[in-house]
Design a protein around this motif. Structure first.
Motif, PDB file in Angstrom:
ATOM      1  N   GLN A 396      45.897 -87.657  50.842  1.00  0.00           N
ATOM      2  CA  GLN A 396      47.441 -87.208  50.334  1.00  0.00           C
ATOM      3  C   GLN A 396      48.213 -87.891  49.372  1.00  0.00           C
ATOM      4  O   GLN A 396      48.676 -87.455  47.818  1.00  0.00           O
ATOM      5  N   ASN A 397      48.103 -89.606  50.455  1.00  0.00           N
ATOM      6  CA  ASN A 397      49.006 -90.289  48.882  1.00  0.00           C
ATOM      7  C   ASN A 397      47.789 -90.267  47.806  1.00  0.00           C
ATOM      8  O   ASN A 397      48.629 -90.798  46.528  1.00  0.00           O
ATOM      9  N   LEU A 398      46.534 -90.716  47.896  1.00  0.00           N
ATOM     10  CA  LEU A 398      46.268 -90.610  46.537  1.00  0.00           C
ATOM     11  C   LEU A 398      45.974 -89.134  45.718  1.00  0.00           C
ATOM     12  O   LEU A 398      46.837 -89.068  44.429  1.00  0.00           O
ATOM     13  N   GLU A 399      46.191 -88.128  45.754  1.00  0.00           N
ATOM     14  CA  GLU A 399      45.869 -86.384  45.641  1.00  0.00           C
ATOM     15  C   GLU A 399      47.542 -86.821  44.973  1.00  0.00           C
ATOM     16  O   GLU A 399      47.598 -86.817  43.610  1.00  0.00           O
ATOM     17  N   ILE A 400      48.635 -86.901  45.564  1.00  0.00           N
ATOM     18  CA  ILE A 400      49.590 -86.939  44.911  1.00  0.00           C
ATOM     19  C   ILE A 400      50.171 -87.560  44.085  1.00  0.00           C
ATOM     20  O   ILE A 400      50.323 -87.673  42.915  1.00  0.00           O
ATOM     21  N   SER A 401      49.596 -89.150  43.544  1.00  0.00           N
ATOM     22  CA  SER A 401      49.747 -90.560  42.943  1.00  0.00           C
ATOM     23  C   SER A 401      49.216 -89.221  41.872  1.00  0.00           C
ATOM     24  O   SER A 401      49.890 -89.955  40.693  1.00  0.00           O
ATOM     25  N   SER A 402      47.594 -89.613  41.973  1.00  0.00           N
ATOM     26  CA  SER A 402      47.247 -88.955  40.357  1.00  0.00           C
ATOM     27  C   SER A 402      47.620 -87.882  39.954  1.00  0.00           C
ATOM     28  O   SER A 402      48.013 -87.980  38.727  1.00  0.00           O
ATOM     29  N   ASP A 403      47.746 -86.685  40.848  1.00  0.00           N
ATOM     30  CA  ASP A 403      48.840 -85.520  40.309  1.00  0.00           C
ATOM     31  C   ASP A 403      50.107 -86.252  39.570  1.00  0.00           C
ATOM     32  O   ASP A 403      50.333 -85.664  38.187  1.00  0.00           O
ATOM     33  N   TYR A 404      51.167 -86.983  40.260  1.00  0.00           N
ATOM     34  CA  TYR A 404      52.297 -87.544  39.762  1.00  0.00           C
ATOM     35  C   TYR A 404      52.036 -87.984  38.754  1.00  0.00           C
ATOM     36  O   TYR A 404      52.490 -87.135  37.486  1.00  0.00           O
ATOM     37  N   CYS A 405      51.203 -88.648  38.215  1.00  0.00           N
ATOM     38  CA  CYS A 405      50.797 -90.189  37.123  1.00  0.00           C
ATOM     39  C   CYS A 405      50.347 -88.810  36.025  1.00  0.00           C
ATOM     40  O   CYS A 405      50.937 -88.869  34.887  1.00  0.00           O
ATOM     41  N   SER A 406      49.309 -87.951  36.164  1.00  0.00           N
ATOM     42  CA  SER A 406      49.024 -86.943  35.126  1.00  0.00           C
ATOM     43  C   SER A 406      50.025 -86.237  34.965  1.00  0.00           C
ATOM     44  O   SER A 406      50.199 -86.518  33.228  1.00  0.00           O
ATOM     45  N   ALA A 407      51.269 -86.524  35.584  1.00  0.00           N
ATOM     46  CA  ALA A 407      51.952 -85.094  34.958  1.00  0.00           C
ATOM     47  C   ALA A 407      53.261 -85.903  34.180  1.00  0.00           C
ATOM     48  O   ALA A 407      53.183 -85.347  32.972  1.00  0.00           O
TER      49      ALA A 407
END
Length: 471
Positions: A396-407
């Motif tokens: 979850q931490n990877l996915e949330i970080s990746s999604d947040y950074c992309s946005a």
């Protein structure tokens, strides 16, 4: 109490015939007519220890419940006497007298514990009548039957749903009144006088040590304290001279020892003034029909054979208790991580440290609530579940970080991309200006907090994907 429910004497509520518990329809008919809230007082203890005498005193009579004066036990099953409450005119006092534990004529310990468990579940005040002193055997028996009562209540939960207005029809545990008969000890501790309540509290106090060998000592005490948050203790001297004990129900108070008379008076005063109304979850006050439903439900579960026998019950209790311990440990872990962790976290080490701290606490919760997890089966199950939660958190931490950074990158670099499309940098010196602007936006991106562990990787992937389109 309504006139039609006046009872001149007790009737058998639950008959015990050859080890089989059967509800008496006549007793249920009496209960069904009582619309007032009930204060239900039940007593349990060894054979021929004066239980029935105390219950007769609560009924305001010398005779009623059979007082045994021979080696043969008198009370069989559970007997009921409904009387007007002496201090609450809008309540009915229901007295439940049980057959004595350890009857050599019966020879069925399993039957003993079933009656014991029923007394706990049906009462709002539970009187535990023992002899001489509080010892480990009495504590272990109370603990064991309390656990068995909890299992019986759990097994009955689906049937209780069928009772009218009973979505939350789960009984609360009663207050505990521990009565010590023929008490001979001095009420002292460390050279100081103590009360009977102090003596009970001291007897139920766990030892402060982390030694696993103390679990057998501490666990029963911790559970009794949890199940019975309200506890009271009364000590009683011998009632009269040994030779007169066989005539106890015919003796007047002036023929009994004054200390005993005073002690019985104090006991009755407490029961009359402090015993609470039998209440179900949701604040439902139990009247006669509710108690009737409880009696039928619990006895039916016992009769069905679903309640484990004495030989198997320790294993069944261990399984039930350890499953609950695992659930409590997981719930504690989830609560702690929910409070401590806000994804995404900046580093994997930070996340693992938070997990480890919560994992340690979860195992402490499990150890505190577990029971006879001899092969560590449930501890291993908990470890597996916590490892799965750790892996899921990391994912979850990877996915949330990746999604947040992309946005975030889209938000920061979006205007630059629009300028590139409009050809603003497609002129002499434009490339230098583009590089300069890109560095400014990268600096802005780096300044944004809480991007998580994918911050750099997401940035580099973004820049590489745009290189071919840029000047």
């Amino acid at each position: 109490m309504e006139p039609e429910t006046q009872m001149p004497g007790p009737v058998c509520l639950i008959e015990n015939t050859k080890g089989q518990l059967v509800v008496n329809p006549e007793a249920l008919k009496i209960l069904s007519a009582i619309t007032q809230p009930l204060v239900v007082v039940a007593i349990v203890g060894l054979c021929r220890t004066g239980k029935s005498y105390l219950m007769n005193q609560l009924a305001g009579k010398n005779k009623g419940f059979s007082v045994g004066s021979t080696v043969q036990t008198h009370t069989k099953g559970i007997w009921m006497w409904c009387v007007p409450h002496p201090k609450k005119s809008d309540h009915t006092l229901v007295l439940l007298d049980t057959e004595g534990l350890g009857d050599v004529e019966k020879g069925d310990k399993n039957n003993d514990t079933q009656i014991f468990a029923l007394a706990i579940l049906l009462s709002s005040t539970f009187v535990y009548n023992t002899i001489n002193k509080i010892d480990q055997r009495a504590i272990d028996l109370l603990y064991y039957v309390t656990e068995l009562s909890d299992l019986l209540r759990t097994l009955s939960s689906s049937d209780l749903d069928e009772v009218e207005d009973a979505a939350d029809f789960v009984s609360f545990y009663p207050d505990l009144v521990w009565t010590l008969r023929d008490f001979y000890l001095s009420l002292q501790a460390d050279g100081q006088l103590i009360t009977a309540d102090d003596y009970l509290e001291n007897s139920l106090r766990p030892k402060q040590d982390t030694d696993q060998n103390l679990q057998n000592f501490n666990l029963p005490r911790l559970c009794i304290q949890k199940f019975f948050p309200i506890k009271k203790c009364f000590v009683f001297d011998l009632p009269t001279h040994q030779k007169k004990l066989t005539q106890l129900e015919t003796l007047n108070n002036d023929e009994l020892y004054p200390d005993f008379v005073r002690q019985v008076t104090d006991f009755c005063y407490y029961i009359f003034h402090y015993s609470k109304t039998k209440t179900l979850s949701g604040g439902i006050e139990v009247n006669g029909p509710y108690l009737e439903s409880l009696v039928l439900t619990y006895v039916n579960v016992i009769s069905s054979g679903d309640l484990p026998c004495m030989e198997n019950s320790v294993l069944a209790l261990a399984q039930t208790k350890n499953l609950t311990a695992v659930k409590k440990a997981i719930a504690h872990y989830d609560q702690q991580m929910g409070q401590k962790v806000q994804l995404p976290v900046e580093t994997l080490l930070e996340l693992l440290d938070l997990h480890s701290a919560s994992e340690i606490e979860a195992f402490e919760v499990f150890t505190k609530n577990s029971f006879k997890d001899v092969d560590q089966r449930f501890q291993k199950e908990l470890k597996t579940l916590l490892k799965a939660k750790q892996d899921d958190l990391c994912k979850q931490n990877l996915e949330i970080s990746s999604d947040y950074c992309s946005a975030l990158l889209q938000n920061i670099f979006g205007p630059l991309e629009e300028d590139v499309k409009r050809g603003i940098y497609s002129k002499p010196g434009g490339h230098r200006l583009f590089i300069q602007k890109t560095e400014e936006l990268k600096a802005k991106y780096y300044q944004e907090p809480r991007k998580g562990i994918q911050a750099e990787e997401t940035l580099q992937k973004y820049l590489q994907s745009k290189e071919s389109k840029h000047v």
